[in-house]
Design an enzyme around this catalytic site. Structure first.
Site, short mmCIF file in Angstrom:
data_model
loop_
_atom_site.label_atom_id
_atom_site.label_comp_id
_atom_site.label_asym_id
_atom_site.label_seq_id
_atom_site.Cartn_x
_atom_site.Cartn_y
_atom_site.Cartn_z
N ARG A 36 0.82 -1.22 0.00
CA ARG A 36 0.00 0.00 0.00
C ARG A 36 0.85 1.27 0.00
O ARG A 36 0.41 2.32 -0.47
CB ARG A 36 -0.95 -0.01 1.19
CG ARG A 36 -2.24 -0.75 0.94
CD ARG A 36 -3.22 0.03 0.05
NE ARG A 36 -3.90 1.08 0.80
CZ ARG A 36 -3.73 2.37 0.61
NH1 ARG A 36 -2.92 2.82 -0.33
NH2 ARG A 36 -4.39 3.25 1.35
N ASP A 72 -13.43 -4.30 -2.65
CA ASP A 72 -14.21 -3.47 -1.72
C ASP A 72 -15.66 -3.45 -2.14
O ASP A 72 -15.97 -3.52 -3.33
CB ASP A 72 -13.66 -2.05 -1.64
CG ASP A 72 -14.18 -1.34 -0.40
OD1 ASP A 72 -13.59 -1.52 0.67
OD2 ASP A 72 -15.22 -0.67 -0.49
O1 CP3 Z 1 -9.88 -8.85 3.95
C1 CP3 Z 1 -11.04 -8.62 3.61
O2 CP3 Z 1 -12.00 -8.60 4.41
C2 CP3 Z 1 -11.34 -8.43 2.14
C3 CP3 Z 1 -11.39 -7.10 1.64
C4 CP3 Z 1 -12.44 -6.11 2.10
C5 CP3 Z 1 -12.15 -4.72 2.21
N1 CP3 Z 1 -13.32 -4.07 2.47
C6 CP3 Z 1 -10.82 -4.11 2.00
C7 CP3 Z 1 -10.57 -2.76 2.53
C8 CP3 Z 1 -13.79 -6.28 2.40
C9 CP3 Z 1 -14.62 -7.55 2.51
C10 CP3 Z 1 -14.33 -4.98 2.61
C11 CP3 Z 1 -15.75 -4.73 2.90
C12 CP3 Z 1 -16.20 -3.36 3.20
N2 CP3 Z 1 -15.74 -2.20 2.65
C13 CP3 Z 1 -17.26 -3.06 4.07
C14 CP3 Z 1 -18.13 -4.08 4.80
C15 CP3 Z 1 -17.48 -4.65 5.99
C16 CP3 Z 1 -17.29 -3.65 7.09
O3 CP3 Z 1 -16.14 -3.35 7.40
O4 CP3 Z 1 -18.28 -3.22 7.65
C17 CP3 Z 1 -17.40 -1.67 4.09
C18 CP3 Z 1 -18.39 -0.89 4.91
C19 CP3 Z 1 -16.44 -1.13 3.18
C20 CP3 Z 1 -16.25 0.30 2.79
C21 CP3 Z 1 -14.91 0.79 3.19
N3 CP3 Z 1 -13.74 0.42 2.59
C22 CP3 Z 1 -14.61 1.69 4.23
C23 CP3 Z 1 -15.64 2.35 5.14
C24 CP3 Z 1 -13.23 1.85 4.24
C25 CP3 Z 1 -12.42 2.78 5.11
C26 CP3 Z 1 -12.48 2.39 6.54
C27 CP3 Z 1 -11.24 1.70 6.93
O5 CP3 Z 1 -11.33 0.65 7.60
O6 CP3 Z 1 -10.18 2.25 6.60
C28 CP3 Z 1 -12.69 1.01 3.23
C29 CP3 Z 1 -11.26 0.84 2.90
C30 CP3 Z 1 -10.74 -0.57 2.93
N4 CP3 Z 1 -11.35 -1.65 2.36
C31 CP3 Z 1 -9.49 -0.98 3.49
C32 CP3 Z 1 -9.39 -2.36 3.24
C33 CP3 Z 1 -8.23 -3.26 3.58
C34 CP3 Z 1 -8.45 -0.08 4.15
C35 CP3 Z 1 -7.83 0.68 3.05
C36 CP3 Z 1 -6.39 1.04 3.22
O7 CP3 Z 1 -5.51 0.22 2.92
O8 CP3 Z 1 -6.15 2.20 3.59
#
Ligand code: CP3
Length: 351
Positions: A36, A72
């Site tokens: 990342r 995502d």
């Molecule tokens: O490992 C896994 O679970 C697979 C990948 C995955 C991601 N997001 C990667 C991700 C999955 C299954 C999700 C689902 C997701 N994304 C949800 C539902 C599950 C939950 O957490 O409630 C939601 C609401 C999202 C939307 C989303 N994506 C948000 C709100 C954010 C930012 C919040 C945060 O935790 O930083 C993301 C970014 C995101 N999606 C990251 C990851 C690994 C972090 C991004 C980074 O590397 O900066």
């Protein structure tokens, strides 16, 4: 040979409980952080070789029983005409959120060119994962994707979304229908590429009042699951944070298993759903911020609340926190895999 995780999702007898963690491929892992540091989030999702590599890291380190493809839930909103960005701070943003009924006219069926990367990552993973590891594909459930598209990003109370649903019920229902119908081919494509199980995330599914929840959240989720067809793989529904009172309605989605958050008592949850569905969860991710000894003890205590004879799917109650030490994640997986379930029917469920 059917894999342990898939046998458990189908409710078949298992010798031990399978385990994986929501957000298991993410910022708590050093390899993920290194990738990342050089690659923006969306580019990572859209580069199948890299997304597959990130997906495999936790499996190689901890040996979970299931792997979830790195992607995502917001990618589908983007493919439907609502462009999303992932800034380095402040969480994801839809650039031009849906705020009026006329905005719903901009939403179109998902452009599969923009989401095909997920199926491509799945195809690589099914070749590279150990044969015994199940591969989970996923999407949002309709309500949670609509909530992000209306709100424009994360929110404490989803007030703009709730107002929209009350003020413009016809437009809200139209948007939910468009999103539900876009999710079906997206999930189908993941299944055909090699996903063994599908999970629908409805993280904010419990914010609507019960009447609107019954009217839209559950039926639109059901529309997606039914739309996958008779040959569909098992489906797990995460019905949302704080959704303990919504377990009975979760059964009505037609999902094979419900994923429950840490605010839900597992023994009570089993008493509520009976034999209608399997359950997944639900250790508080905060426990993984403590120490390995406490994590082992609390995981075994949690699993002791699973009634005898049930095939429980061990997981956290929500995603793993980014500050979790890797040895603590390892302790959780090890504790789950070493737990010996009670087999005799009629044993004390400790409700
Ligand atoms: O490992 C896994 O679970 C697979 C990948 C995955 C991601 N997001 C990667 C991700 C999955 C299954 C999700 C689902 C997701 N994304 C949800 C539902 C599950 C939950 O957490 O409630 C939601 C609401 C999202 C939307 C989303 N994506 C948000 C709100 C954010 C930012 C919040 C945060 O935790 O930083 C993301 C970014 C995101 N999606 C990251 C990851 C690994 C972090 C991004 C980074 O590397 O900066």
């Amino acid at each position: 040979m059917t894999r342990l995780f898939e046998r458990a999702v189908r409710g078949e007898p298992v010798e031990r409980f399978p385990v994986w963690m929501m957000r298991q491929a993410g910022r708590y892992l050093p390899g993920y952080r290194a990738i990342r540091a050089k690659t923006p989030f969306l580019e990572l999702c859209r580069t199948p070789e890299l997304a597959a590599k990130v997906t495999l890291e936790p499996i190689e380190l901890f040996g979970m029983d299931a792997s979830i493809v790195f992607a995502d839930i917001l990618l589908t909103g983007d493919a439907m005409g609502c462009e999303v960005t992932f800034p380095e701070t402040g969480g994801p943003k839809f650039l031009d959120p849906i705020r009026t009924p006329a905005d719903v006219d901009r939403i179109h069926a998902a452009d599969d060119e923009r989401t095909r990367c997920v199926a491509e990552t799945i195809a690589i993973l099914r070749r590279e994962l150990p044969e015994s590891t199940s591969l989970i594909g996923f999407s949002a459930a309709p309500f949670t994707l609509c909530a992000y598209m209306i709100e424009g990003g994360s929110s404490r109370d989803y007030l703009i979304t709730r107002r929209f649903a009350h003020a413009h019920p016809a437009a809200f229902e139209r948007l939910m229908g468009l999103v539900a119908d876009a999710l079906i081919p997206y999930l189908r494509e993941q299944f055909e590429a090699g996903a063994d199980v599908l999970q629908l995330f409805d993280t904010w599914g419990a914010v609507l009042e019960p009447e609107l929840h019954r009217r839209w959240v559950i039926p639109m989720t059901r529309r997606v699951i039914d739309g996958l067809g008779a040959d569909r793989p098992p489906v797990i529904y995460f019905g949302g944070l704080g959704g303990e009172g919504r377990l009975r309605s979760g059964v009505e989605t037609g999902a094979d298993a419900l994923s429950v958050d840490w605010q839900t008592d597992l023994a009570r949850a089993y008493a509520t759903v009976g034999d209608q569905v399997r359950l997944q969860g639900n250790l508080d991710p905060a426990i993984l911020l403590t120490d390995p000894k406490r994590i082992r003890a609390r995981t075994h205590e949690m699993l002791a609340r699973v009634p005898a004879g049930k095939a429980h799917l061990v997981n956290l109650g929500h995603g793993i926190h980014k500050d979790t030490p890797t040895e603590n994640a390892a302790a959780f997986i090890e504790a789950a895999q070493s737990f010996v379930p009670t087999q005799e029917a009629g044993a004390d469920a400790r409700a």
